[in-house]
Design a protein around this motif. Structure first.
Motif, short mmCIF file in Angstrom:
data_model
loop_
_atom_site.label_atom_id
_atom_site.label_comp_id
_atom_site.label_asym_id
_atom_site.label_seq_id
_atom_site.Cartn_x
_atom_site.Cartn_y
_atom_site.Cartn_z
N TRP A 195 -149.12 27.15 55.04
CA TRP A 195 -149.01 27.57 53.44
C TRP A 195 -147.96 28.09 53.13
CZ3 TRP A 195 -151.96 23.85 50.79
CH2 TRP A 195 -153.01 23.30 51.84
N SER A 196 -147.55 27.56 52.02
CA SER A 196 -146.62 29.01 51.24
C SER A 196 -146.52 30.31 50.69
CB SER A 196 -145.95 27.52 50.07
OG SER A 196 -146.62 27.85 49.28
N GLN A 197 -146.02 31.08 50.31
CA GLN A 197 -146.74 31.80 49.50
C GLN A 197 -147.55 31.34 48.76
OE1 GLN A 197 -142.90 34.60 48.98
NE2 GLN A 197 -143.15 35.66 51.04
N GLU A 198 -148.53 32.43 48.09
CA GLU A 198 -149.29 32.13 46.60
C GLU A 198 -148.72 32.04 45.60
OE1 GLU A 198 -152.62 35.07 47.11
OE2 GLU A 198 -153.50 33.96 48.14
N SER A 199 -149.03 31.01 44.86
CA SER A 199 -148.11 31.55 43.72
C SER A 199 -149.27 30.99 42.43
CB SER A 199 -147.38 30.54 42.91
OG SER A 199 -146.18 30.09 43.59
N GLN A 247 -150.65 27.14 46.58
CA GLN A 247 -149.64 27.08 47.91
C GLN A 247 -150.11 25.42 48.15
OE1 GLN A 247 -152.76 28.84 50.29
NE2 GLN A 247 -151.02 30.67 50.71
N GLU A 304 -140.91 23.49 55.57
CA GLU A 304 -141.30 24.26 54.57
C GLU A 304 -141.44 23.45 53.18
OE1 GLU A 304 -141.07 28.09 54.84
OE2 GLU A 304 -142.38 28.67 56.94
#
Length: 309
Positions: free
Chosen positions: A212-216, A199, A123
């Motif tokens: 997918w990474s956490q949303e920014s 993401q 990740e």
């Protein structure tokens, strides 16, 4: 023997009438390694047959006859098995099976063959978003992130590929951009005043895409920024002050605005012309007009004031 068989059939018949049966066949959902040093396998349980059902994961390594049971059922949550560094070997094929058992019987999943090297899903980290502006004042979104903390990435054993995706907060579909090996990307032509969600994810050169990474999130500024608005307000105030000063100065000198804008037309400048004649309207006006109309000049007036032809 006939009586014992009849008893077993009777028990089975009663159990079936109560809705009890052997457990359904479980299915191994996925195995994933975040760093090639540990990995986790998850499974989907089948039906429990209406009875309490126990699940166990067993595995063996290719070329070995020994069968082992999952070392850790807790770390990765329900219906999972976590393999720490102590139980993880690369370049080894794991043969993994999930077993379900209750009072009515048991069932097993199809075996899954796993090579830890090929289930790596690292990740990316530290996703940051910045709104930048070019010299022509065109804005863009600068997306940056850090590679995963994997020893093999740092030492060059394998390389990573990345993707980002973004969308307006209220939209449903994502816009995906493949960024290759770079850990930053510039996105142009975004709608001003919109809030965007972003993401990222990554994939080793041989392996699968990570989650997918956490949303920014970031909000794109409007075309007219606060700075531009402030400048125009200052210009308008200064213009109004200058106009007021000019009006005040004119009022002090006693001039009307019409006089300042439309000054009076100066009188005629013809030599020898008496403007008093025009004001009185006396009979001499005719003589003056005739006198002026003579071609080739004029002669002296006599003592009576008549023209001398």
């Amino acid at each position: 023997m006939p009586s014992a068989l009849a008893f077993v059939l009777l028990v089975l018949n009663i159990s079936l009438l109560k809705g009890q049966s052997p457990p359904g066949k479980p299915e191994i959902h996925k195995c994933r390694s975040p760093d090639k040093e540990t990995f986790t396998c998850w499974w989907n349980p089948g039906t429990d047959g209406g009875l309490p059902t126990n699940y166990s994961l067993t595995y063996s390594k290719e070329g070995e006859k020994t069968t082992y049971e999952c070392p850790d059922y807790k770390t990765s949550g329900p219906n999972s098995c976590f393999f720490s560094k102590q139980y993880t070997s690369i370049w080894k094929i794991y043969i993994i099976t999930v077993n379900a058992t209750n009072q009515m019987g048991s069932s097993s999943s199809d075996p899954l063959y796993v090579d830890v090297t090929y289930i790596v899903e690292p990740e990316s980290r530290n996703l940051t978003l910045e709104v930048k502006q070019l010299k022509d004042k065109k804005t863009y979104l600068w997306v940056k992130w850090s590679p995963p903390t994997i020893t093999d990435v740092k030492t060059g054993w394998f390389t990573m590929e990345y993707e980002i995706r973004l969308k307006p907060e209220e939209a449903e579909e994502w816009e995906i951009h493949f960024t290759g090996h770079q850990t930053q990307f510039k996105v142009f032509d975004l709608y001003p005043g919109q809030k965007y969600l972003v993401q990222t994810r990554c994939k080793p050169d041989h392996g699968y895409w990570s989650r997918w990474s956490q949303e920014s999130s970031v909000e794109m500024p409007n075309d007219f920024t606060l700075k531009d608005t402030t400048v125009w307000i200052i210009v308008a105030i200064l213009s109004a002050v200058i106009c007021l000063i000019m009006v005040w100065a004119v009022a002090l000198k006693g001039y009307s605005m019409m006089t300042c804008i439309f000054p009076p037309v100066p009188g005629p400048k013809i030599k020898g012309f008496d403007t008093h004649l025009l004001e009185t309207g006396s009979p001499s006006k005719y003589k003056v007009d005739l006198y002026l109309a003579l071609p080739g000049g004029f002669q002296k007036l006599d003592n009576a004031g008549e023209l001398d032809y």
